[in-house]
Design a protein around this motif. Structure first.
Motif, mmCIF file in Angstrom:
data_model
loop_
_atom_site.group_PDB
_atom_site.id
_atom_site.type_symbol
_atom_site.label_atom_id
_atom_site.label_comp_id
_atom_site.label_asym_id
_atom_site.label_seq_id
_atom_site.Cartn_x
_atom_site.Cartn_y
_atom_site.Cartn_z
ATOM 1 N N ILE A 166 10.248 12.023 -0.688
ATOM 2 C CA ILE A 166 8.927 11.745 -0.757
ATOM 3 C C ILE A 166 8.051 12.410 -1.786
ATOM 4 O O ILE A 166 7.237 12.038 -2.546
ATOM 5 N N SER A 167 8.725 13.466 -2.398
ATOM 6 C CA SER A 167 8.028 14.193 -3.613
ATOM 7 C C SER A 167 8.268 13.630 -4.641
ATOM 8 O O SER A 167 7.417 13.750 -5.684
ATOM 9 N N ARG A 168 9.352 12.773 -4.938
ATOM 10 C CA ARG A 168 9.622 12.118 -6.105
ATOM 11 C C ARG A 168 9.597 10.701 -6.287
ATOM 12 O O ARG A 168 9.609 10.071 -7.128
ATOM 13 N N LEU A 169 9.729 10.048 -4.935
ATOM 14 C CA LEU A 169 9.904 8.452 -4.886
ATOM 15 C C LEU A 169 8.801 7.995 -4.173
ATOM 16 O O LEU A 169 8.417 8.468 -3.039
ATOM 17 N N PRO A 170 8.384 6.635 -4.614
ATOM 18 C CA PRO A 170 7.460 6.034 -3.706
ATOM 19 C C PRO A 170 8.169 5.580 -2.437
ATOM 20 O O PRO A 170 9.074 4.950 -2.339
ATOM 21 N N ARG A 213 15.120 17.655 5.074
ATOM 22 C CA ARG A 213 15.204 18.263 3.699
ATOM 23 C C ARG A 213 15.357 17.002 2.654
ATOM 24 O O ARG A 213 14.651 16.941 1.600
ATOM 25 N N ILE A 214 16.127 16.304 3.036
ATOM 26 C CA ILE A 214 16.488 15.039 2.136
ATOM 27 C C ILE A 214 15.313 14.131 1.818
ATOM 28 O O ILE A 214 14.592 13.423 0.797
ATOM 29 N N TYR A 215 14.575 13.845 2.950
ATOM 30 C CA TYR A 215 13.407 13.073 3.230
ATOM 31 C C TYR A 215 12.057 13.664 2.333
ATOM 32 O O TYR A 215 11.341 12.912 1.668
ATOM 33 N N SER A 216 11.837 15.006 2.660
ATOM 34 C CA SER A 216 11.028 15.800 1.962
ATOM 35 C C SER A 216 11.162 15.771 0.419
ATOM 36 O O SER A 216 10.198 15.459 -0.248
ATOM 37 N N ASP A 217 12.457 15.758 -0.086
ATOM 38 C CA ASP A 217 12.810 15.610 -1.398
ATOM 39 C C ASP A 217 12.350 14.312 -1.878
ATOM 40 O O ASP A 217 11.688 13.975 -2.970
ATOM 41 N N GLU A 235 0.917 -1.106 0.035
ATOM 42 C CA GLU A 235 -0.070 0.010 -0.065
ATOM 43 C C GLU A 235 0.968 1.353 -0.093
ATOM 44 O O GLU A 235 1.964 1.288 0.718
ATOM 45 N N PRO A 236 0.439 2.233 -0.632
ATOM 46 C CA PRO A 236 1.309 3.405 -0.582
ATOM 47 C C PRO A 236 1.049 4.211 0.830
ATOM 48 O O PRO A 236 0.048 4.100 1.452
ATOM 49 N N LEU A 237 2.105 5.052 1.255
ATOM 50 C CA LEU A 237 1.878 5.777 2.225
ATOM 51 C C LEU A 237 1.624 7.177 1.805
ATOM 52 O O LEU A 237 2.356 7.719 0.966
ATOM 53 N N ASN A 238 0.850 7.952 2.831
ATOM 54 C CA ASN A 238 0.678 9.425 2.403
ATOM 55 C C ASN A 238 1.966 10.138 2.855
ATOM 56 O O ASN A 238 2.866 9.660 3.431
ATOM 57 N N PRO A 239 2.075 11.295 2.537
ATOM 58 C CA PRO A 239 3.640 12.190 2.903
ATOM 59 C C PRO A 239 3.797 12.072 4.084
ATOM 60 O O PRO A 239 4.753 11.982 4.885
ATOM 61 N N GLN A 240 2.665 12.289 5.192
ATOM 62 C CA GLN A 240 2.739 12.318 6.511
ATOM 63 C C GLN A 240 3.277 11.008 7.208
ATOM 64 O O GLN A 240 4.261 11.056 7.892
ATOM 65 N N GLN A 241 2.698 9.554 6.699
ATOM 66 C CA GLN A 241 2.939 8.511 6.991
ATOM 67 C C GLN A 241 4.429 8.277 6.545
ATOM 68 O O GLN A 241 5.199 7.591 7.362
ATOM 69 N N ALA A 242 4.834 8.659 5.399
ATOM 70 C CA ALA A 242 6.139 8.487 4.833
ATOM 71 C C ALA A 242 7.063 8.915 5.669
ATOM 72 O O ALA A 242 8.091 8.597 5.893
ATOM 73 N N LEU A 243 6.841 10.296 5.817
ATOM 74 C CA LEU A 243 7.922 11.050 6.728
ATOM 75 C C LEU A 243 8.217 10.352 7.909
ATOM 76 O O LEU A 243 9.164 10.170 8.596
#
Length: 332
Positions: A301-305, A295-299, A264-272
């Motif tokens: 999450i914005s580009r990779l699953p 900074r690295i994790y925000s980048d 299952e995909p994680l939403n940005p908050q869960q992924a962080l």
């Protein structure tokens, strides 16, 4: 008071590439790939004990607790040596390390009844994770495989089978870059993952699950039941070159009832939350390190699953898990 400094190094042999760092090993030989060309070491590791010129006491406790709990020794303790740049890492089995954060110099010491084979997983795991942190490199606690020219990080809570899953991928013909650490280096708008060393360390139950017999793989060292898969052996591949990160899979607890794996995909908050919670040596970081991680994790999450994997259960669960991840990677 004059602070103790690193004693002059004895002549060193080759440098070795470990997680993208040029490491000089003094006092032992290694099967790791030597680095071609000249240049200073990023890290120097001495394996001959502590030099007499560097005292370990008095010291201030920075991490962990002193004493025993329920009759057992407490876990890792880290001390700052008084009037010195050194940190003293002491593990409950009496292996210990002195680290100079200013020079990235490390001294290893252990009881004579242990071998280097026993100490190596500690040195190449927790200590190397700390050194990567010192070098300003955000590192995930993850095993890493290669698929379709990308690095795929397998992370998750302890005991969920990161190394076991990486070994299963190795048996299926995939290259493995790392067993325990995934250092992330921003480069050319990508996050590059540097390889570790050509082994996957496995507990006996994992060896039985993979091979049917725990004696199918050699012991890391006599007197310890943990074993290793040699990625340099025929039929296996060690991913010796850095690869751009392609995806992160968070392996959750295995289901009790028989069912197929699910992703299952994680939403940005869960992924962080997953990435921050699985950052290696983050407890030793400062505010600058934490800001860099974000900074690295925000980048990322914005580009990779970043996806959650429910491994499933049953006799073929591990094979099915690898197939599900491999198929999902093709859709990234």
């Amino acid at each position: 008071m004059t602070q103790p400094s690193d004693p002059p190094d004895p002549p060193a042999g080759d440098l070795y590439s470990i997680y993208g760092l040029r490491v000089a090993l003094i006092g032992a030989t290694s099967r790791l790939p030597a680095v071609a060309g000249l240049g200073p070491a990023d890290v120097t590791i001495h394996l001959g004990g502590f030099p007499a010129s560097i005292p370990v006491a008095p010291a201030e406790l920075l991490y962990g607790r002193v004493g025993k709990e329920s009759g057992h020794r407490v876990g890792l303790r880290i001390f700052r040596v008084t009037a010195s740049p050194y940190l003293h890492f002491r593990f409950p089995d009496d292996t210990e390390f002195l680290v100079n954060p200013e020079t990235s110099t490390l001294y290893a010491n252990w009881p004579e009844f242990y071998s280097l084979g026993y100490v190596a997983p500690i040195l190449l795991g927790p200590l190397m994770g700390f050194l990567l942190r010192l070098k300003g490199i955000t590192t995930l606690h993850a095993s890493v495989i290669a698929s379709r020219g990308r690095a795929v990080a397998l992370t998750g809570p302890g005991g969920t089978g990161k190394s076991t899953t990486a070994a299963a991928f190795a048996r299926a013909g995939f290259a493995v870059l790392s067993d325990d650490l995934a250092p992330l280096r921003p480069e050319n708008n990508l996050l590059q993952v540097a390889p570790g060393y050509p082994r996957v360390c496995l507990w006996p139950e994992s060896v039985r699950l993979l091979f049917g017999n725990e004696e199918a793989l050699p012991l890391i060292t006599e007197g310890w039941d943990k074993r290793f898969l040699d990625l340099a052996a025929p039929g296996y591949q060690f991913g010796a070159a850095p690869l751009p990160l392609g995806a992160v899979y968070w392996i959750s607890e295995r289901a009790e009832s028989a069912q197929p794996p699910r992703i299952e995909p994680l939403n940005p908050q869960q992924a962080l939350a997953v990435l921050v919670g699985n950052t290696y040596a983050a407890k030793f970081g400062d505010l600058a390190g934490s800001a860099r991680d974000l900074r690295i994790y925000s980048d990322l999450i914005s580009r990779l699953p970043v996806r959650r994997v429910y491994p499933g259960s049953g006799p073929d669960a591990l094979r099915a898990l690898c197939e599900a991840i491999a198929q999902d990677v093709t859709n990234v």
